[in-house]
Write an enzyme that holds these catalytic residues in place. Structure first.
Site, PDB file in Angstrom:
ATOM      1  N   ASN A   1     -11.456  18.084  49.644  1.00 45.62           N
ATOM      2  CA  ASN A   1     -11.528  20.293  49.843  1.00 45.62           C
ATOM      3  C   ASN A   1     -13.500  19.952  49.617  1.00 45.62           C
ATOM      4  O   ASN A   1     -14.532  19.000  49.836  1.00 45.62           O
ATOM      5  CB  ASN A   1     -11.688  20.689  48.888  1.00 45.62           C
ATOM      6  CG  ASN A   1     -10.169  20.566  49.044  1.00 45.62           C
ATOM      7  OD1 ASN A   1      -9.751  21.071  49.979  1.00 45.62           O
ATOM      8  ND2 ASN A   1      -9.345  20.073  48.025  1.00 45.62           N
TER       9      ASN A   1
ATOM     10  N   HIS B   1     -12.086  21.874  54.793  1.00 47.27           N
ATOM     11  CA  HIS B   1     -11.539  20.324  54.501  1.00 47.27           C
ATOM     12  C   HIS B   1     -12.594  19.570  54.736  1.00 47.27           C
ATOM     13  O   HIS B   1     -13.504  20.578  55.834  1.00 47.27           O
ATOM     14  CB  HIS B   1     -10.729  20.037  53.732  1.00 47.27           C
ATOM     15  CG  HIS B   1      -9.379  20.645  53.640  1.00 47.27           C
ATOM     16  ND1 HIS B   1      -8.524  19.833  53.834  1.00 47.27           N
ATOM     17  CD2 HIS B   1      -9.653  21.376  52.503  1.00 47.27           C
ATOM     18  CE1 HIS B   1      -6.948  19.970  52.652  1.00 47.27           C
ATOM     19  NE2 HIS B   1      -7.599  21.492  51.918  1.00 47.27           N
TER      20      HIS B   1
ATOM     21  N   HIS C   1     -10.418  28.241  53.731  1.00 47.04           N
ATOM     22  CA  HIS C   1     -10.581  27.759  52.938  1.00 47.04           C
ATOM     23  C   HIS C   1     -10.880  25.804  54.044  1.00 47.04           C
ATOM     24  O   HIS C   1     -10.238  25.796  55.100  1.00 47.04           O
ATOM     25  CB  HIS C   1      -9.252  27.494  52.565  1.00 47.04           C
ATOM     26  CG  HIS C   1      -8.646  25.807  51.705  1.00 47.04           C
ATOM     27  ND1 HIS C   1      -9.019  25.813  50.476  1.00 47.04           N
ATOM     28  CD2 HIS C   1      -8.459  25.061  51.920  1.00 47.04           C
ATOM     29  CE1 HIS C   1      -8.230  25.265  49.156  1.00 47.04           C
ATOM     30  NE2 HIS C   1      -8.213  24.072  51.022  1.00 47.04           N
TER      31      HIS C   1
ATOM     32  N   CYS D   1      -4.328  18.138  51.046  1.00 50.08           N
ATOM     33  CA  CYS D   1      -3.253  18.650  50.537  1.00 50.08           C
ATOM     34  C   CYS D   1      -1.912  17.204  50.945  1.00 50.08           C
ATOM     35  O   CYS D   1      -1.817  16.224  51.542  1.00 50.08           O
ATOM     36  CB  CYS D   1      -2.977  18.799  52.076  1.00 50.08           C
ATOM     37  SG  CYS D   1      -1.406  19.567  52.103  1.00 50.08           S
TER      38      CYS D   1
ATOM     39  N   ARG E   1      -6.730  23.813  41.024  1.00 47.87           N
ATOM     40  CA  ARG E   1      -5.615  24.092  41.654  1.00 47.87           C
ATOM     41  C   ARG E   1      -5.222  22.915  42.538  1.00 47.87           C
ATOM     42  O   ARG E   1      -3.965  21.824  42.773  1.00 47.87           O
ATOM     43  CB  ARG E   1      -5.279  25.578  42.695  1.00 47.87           C
ATOM     44  CG  ARG E   1      -3.408  25.926  42.610  1.00 47.87           C
ATOM     45  CD  ARG E   1      -3.005  24.699  44.147  1.00 47.87           C
ATOM     46  NE  ARG E   1      -4.441  25.317  45.303  1.00 47.87           N
ATOM     47  CZ  ARG E   1      -3.419  25.000  46.804  1.00 47.87           C
ATOM     48  NH1 ARG E   1      -3.128  23.987  46.900  1.00 47.87           N
ATOM     49  NH2 ARG E   1      -4.894  26.175  47.412  1.00 47.87           N
ATOM     50  N   ASP E   2      -5.816  22.888  43.904  1.00 50.68           N
ATOM     51  CA  ASP E   2      -5.797  22.392  45.201  1.00 50.68           C
ATOM     52  C   ASP E   2      -6.049  21.004  44.936  1.00 50.68           C
ATOM     53  O   ASP E   2      -6.277  19.634  45.580  1.00 50.68           O
ATOM     54  CB  ASP E   2      -6.965  22.664  45.857  1.00 50.68           C
ATOM     55  CG  ASP E   2      -6.741  22.280  47.518  1.00 50.68           C
ATOM     56  OD1 ASP E   2      -5.091  21.841  47.870  1.00 50.68           O
ATOM     57  OD2 ASP E   2      -7.203  22.135  48.462  1.00 50.68           O
TER      58      ASP E   2
END
Length: 318
Positions: free
Chosen positions: A252, A212, A210, A243, A13-14
């Protein structure tokens, strides 16, 4: 520090939402199946957003249906609103994450909604979740994004963050999560934020983070979160993603490096690290022009390092 850590893979997803190339559906399925076979227990497989906004994730419903056939896998998805939650529940997702940017400027850029509008969506989603049969009721998380700072607004007042965390829980979320959307976090900031948010919503309502690796502090920030008792850490295979609505927020943390660090520290993940390293080949082959990150895949495992799965096998034999 908890002895067992849940590594939640967010690459499908991300990771994919932040790149231009569209990964074929069959490759996504192979990726998810291979990670699950390596012992990854939770994977965020997609997002229920309009295909015109994120064509990379247009096949999310099909991916959820496939992932649900894998025993023991928690199938997570991101939902931007009630409509997305309805689609996610219809597809059978086990976990829904609604992002609420504590920066209203970022919220308007990302979801095109004010804080109060997102809280209204959270309230409607919680009502929808509660209406499902108990055995089919997904876990509902409200994610506090840009919580360590925003590229559009800068630092966000702590009082505003805590108000929004409380509002999400009051609206009916099962928990809140912390998201370093912009890569601004540092270890002290992580500890301070966990302490403050837990003070507002309770320890049980905050278990995951979450992060980065934008400025190279990703794993240091993980350790800070673990020191505070967090038990779930998001990561992306090969470190892909970031993002698209936060300029400069790429990077990430790398799943492979995270799992190596945790296992080197003697923490349990349930993941077969050598098998996880092999999964990387699926992405490298399908996205040859996409850079993949990570030190462990390049350097290999240290001489004498015994991966967790092998350690358990040795203990069982003894």
């Amino acid at each position: 520090m908890a002895p067992e850590i849940l590594v939640s893979e967010v690459g499908p997803r991300d990771g994919l939402q932040s790149i231009k190339n569209i990964l074929p559906t069959d490759v996504k399925k192979a990726w998810i199946a291979a990670e699950a076979a390596a012992g990854v227990r939770e994977i965020e497989v997609g997002s229920f957003v309009p295909a015109k906004l994120l064509p990379q994730l247009a096949d999310t419903a099909e991916i959820v249906a496939f992932a649900k056939t894998i025993p023991g896998l928690t199938v997570a998805v991101l939902v931007p609103n009630l409509r997305g939650a309805e689609a996610a529940i219809a597809a059978g997702a086990d976990k829904l994450t609604l992002p609420l940017s504590v920066s209203e400027t970022h919220s308007l850029a990302n979801l095109r909604r004010t804080h109060e509008q997102v809280i209204d969506e959270a309230r409607a989603i919680a009502k929808l979740v509660a209406a499902q049969p108990e055995d089919r009721r997904p876990h509902f998380e409200g994610s506090l994004s840009t919580v360590f700072g925003c590229t559009l607004e800068g630092a966000i007042p702590l009082a505003q963050i805590l108000r929004l965390a409380e509002a999400l829980m009051t609206a009916g979320c099962d928990e809140v999560g912390l998201s370093d959307t912009t890569g601004y976090a540092d270890p002290k900031a992580v500890k301070d934020m966990v302490r403050a948010v837990r003070g507002a919503v309770g320890d049980a309502a905050l278990t995951g983070i979450h992060l980065h690796n934008t400025r190279g502090l990703g794993l240091a920030n993980v350790l800070a979160g673990l020191d505070m008792g967090l038990t779930t850490v998001d990561a992306s295979l090969g470190g892909i993603g970031g993002c698209p609505f936060a300029p400069g927020a790429s990077g990430n943390i790398v799943t492979e490096d995270l799992v190596f660090m945790l296992q080197a520290m003697g923490l349990k993940t349930g993941i077969d690290l050598p098998r996880l390293l092999e999964v990387r080949k699926i992405i490298a082959g399908a996205l040859p022009d996409e850079p993949l990150y990570g030190f462990t895949p390049d350097a290999g495992l240290p001489l004498g390092f015994v991966p967790e799965i092998q350690t358990r096998s040795m203990e069982a034999a003894a």
